[in-house]
Design an enzyme around this catalytic site. Structure first.
Site, PDB file in Angstrom:
ATOM      1  N   GLU A  10     -70.402  -4.580  21.777  1.00  0.00           N
ATOM      2  CA  GLU A  10     -70.888  -5.307  22.950  1.00  0.00           C
ATOM      3  C   GLU A  10     -70.204  -4.847  24.230  1.00  0.00           C
ATOM      4  O   GLU A  10     -70.760  -4.938  25.316  1.00  0.00           O
ATOM      5  CB  GLU A  10     -70.677  -6.804  22.690  1.00  0.00           C
ATOM      6  N   GLN A 100     -59.496 -19.448  25.765  1.00  0.00           N
ATOM      7  CA  GLN A 100     -59.746 -18.731  24.519  1.00  0.00           C
ATOM      8  C   GLN A 100     -58.627 -17.744  24.191  1.00  0.00           C
ATOM      9  O   GLN A 100     -58.317 -17.511  23.027  1.00  0.00           O
ATOM     10  CB  GLN A 100     -61.078 -17.980  24.602  1.00  0.00           C
ATOM     11  N   LEU A 282     -71.222 -20.646  19.408  1.00  0.00           N
ATOM     12  CA  LEU A 282     -70.209 -21.208  18.520  1.00  0.00           C
ATOM     13  C   LEU A 282     -69.864 -20.200  17.430  1.00  0.00           C
ATOM     14  O   LEU A 282     -68.700 -20.074  17.042  1.00  0.00           O
ATOM     15  CB  LEU A 282     -70.705 -22.512  17.894  1.00  0.00           C
ATOM     16  N   ALA A 283     -70.855 -19.470  16.948  1.00  0.00           N
ATOM     17  CA  ALA A 283     -70.605 -18.455  15.915  1.00  0.00           C
ATOM     18  C   ALA A 283     -69.593 -17.425  16.406  1.00  0.00           C
ATOM     19  O   ALA A 283     -68.679 -17.032  15.672  1.00  0.00           O
ATOM     20  CB  ALA A 283     -71.908 -17.766  15.531  1.00  0.00           C
ATOM     21  N   ASP A 284     -69.732 -16.984  17.643  1.00  0.00           N
ATOM     22  CA  ASP A 284     -68.767 -16.045  18.229  1.00  0.00           C
ATOM     23  C   ASP A 284     -67.346 -16.599  18.153  1.00  0.00           C
ATOM     24  O   ASP A 284     -66.400 -15.898  17.796  1.00  0.00           O
ATOM     25  CB  ASP A 284     -69.086 -15.791  19.707  1.00  0.00           C
ATOM     26  N   GLN A 285     -67.206 -17.874  18.509  1.00  0.00           N
ATOM     27  CA  GLN A 285     -65.882 -18.460  18.692  1.00  0.00           C
ATOM     28  C   GLN A 285     -65.233 -18.924  17.386  1.00  0.00           C
ATOM     29  O   GLN A 285     -64.012 -19.092  17.339  1.00  0.00           O
ATOM     30  CB  GLN A 285     -65.971 -19.616  19.684  1.00  0.00           C
ATOM     31  N   HIS A 306     -72.327  -9.661  20.234  1.00  0.00           N
ATOM     32  CA  HIS A 306     -71.048 -10.244  20.640  1.00  0.00           C
ATOM     33  C   HIS A 306     -70.232 -10.622  19.403  1.00  0.00           C
ATOM     34  O   HIS A 306     -69.030 -10.323  19.311  1.00  0.00           O
ATOM     35  CB  HIS A 306     -71.339 -11.492  21.479  1.00  0.00           C
TER      36      HIS A 306
END
Length: 337
Positions: A10, A100, A282-285, A306
């Protein structure tokens, strides 16, 4: 030292944030080349510099190449020290993205921490505070630690000047699974604005009621004090027993209220149409805390580039591999192991 090509996958700022967080967690130094090479303005932006400065502050780290516009940085971690910290982006750069970077290391520290973050809280290209507070942190808290976030003042692009406060009670991260989101509990839509005509928010809510069929009780307008603007965001929320999804549409020059709302509604319909636990953001995090916990699994909609880029960076530091397997119902099972 781990070397990461920032142009791979990405190719955005997430590579920098995850690399610094993992460097502090693992003690491995990292060099990142071609930082944000796939962006229209490559190199570090102000919010990325602040995020790395925050990582240096909490972890006694050192960083070479830490200037706005830099395309290569080398980060050497020290020992993470819990405590009270204040970090100001100085622009509308995202406070959430700074959070983050430092959250995972502080979750593993030996004592509580308190953060005051100043900058943007609701700006395009980053999760708004509402997403962090109602979608991401509840799952993080389910893993053992306790994180409470408070929005003190909204900060919109380009002015910024927002502020959030975060209380962190650390604990070892335990593995969890999010395979089903459970029964539906309710939905809501809020068109939030400051220093702009009331009609903009009204038009956004009108589209929500037409496109999603949500009632007047479920969709409303909220005006903030004018000195917190100008700014506008549409927040769509769907609550389930085990998970919540927040979809946002950011007001921008050249984008009509109707177009913004229709795009947000389409994204919410996509989430509601499947049975996935996590939406795409949310999946990314979730990948980072699950890797730090030693593993985990959840279902999500179609994984983004991402997420796949985040998985690649995480594997470099932890050796944990992430698999994305499409299920019969269309959702994907994501496993970190």
């Amino acid at each position: 030292m781990i070397t990461i090509d920032g142009s791979e996958g990405e190719g955005g700022g997430q590579v920098v944030r995850n690399a610094c967080a993992l460097s502090l967690v693992t003690g491995e130094a990292v060099r990142i080349t071609d930082v944000r090479a796939r962006r229209s303005k490559p190199g570090l932006m102000r919010q990325h510099v602040t995020a790395i400065e925050a990582a240096c502050a909490i972890g006694g780290g050192e960083c070479e190449g830490l200037t706005v516009g830099s395309s290569e940085v080398t980060f050497r971690p020290g020992r993470v020290t819990p405590g009270e910290y204040r970090f100001a982006v100085g622009t509308a750069g995202s406070t959430g993205l700074v959070l983050q970077t430092v959250l995972m290391p502080l979750l593993l520290a030996g004592a509580p921490s308190r953060l005051m973050l100043e900058g943007g809280t609701h700006n395009f290209g980053a999760p708004p505070f509402d997403f962090i507070d109602r979608v991401f942190l509840p799952i993080t808290n389910r893993m053992g630690p306790r994180v409470d976030a408070k929005l003190v003042r909204h900060g919109f692009y380009p002015r910024g000047a927002g502020r959030i406060e975060v209380e962190i009670e650390p604990a070892p991260l335990r593995q969890i699974e999010g395979l089903a989101r459970g029964a539906a509990l309710g939905v809501s839509a809020c068109a939030l604005f400051a220093g702009l005509p009331f009609s903009i928010a009204e038009r956004e809510i009108a589209v929500v009621r037409k496109d999603l069929g949500w009632s007047e009780r479920e969709s409303y307008v909220r005006e903030l004090p004018e000195d917190q603007g100008p700014g506008n965001i549409l927040l769509l929320e769907a609550r389930f027993e085990q998970a919540t999804e927040v979809v946002s549409g950011f007001g921008r020059l050249g984008v009509t209220a109707e177009s913004l709302a229709r795009q947000a509604c389409a994204r919410m319909r996509g989430y509601l149409a499947c049975d996935a636990f996590a939406g795409p953001y949310l999946a990314d995090q979730l990948l980072l805390p699950m890797a730090v916990a030693g593993g985990g699994a959840f279902t999500t909609v179609k994984p983004s580039e991402h997420a796949r880029t985040a998985a690649a960076v995480i594997e470099r530091f932890t050796g944990k591999r992430t698999s994305f397997v499409q299920q019969e119902g269309g959702e994907h099972l994501v496993t970190v192991a």
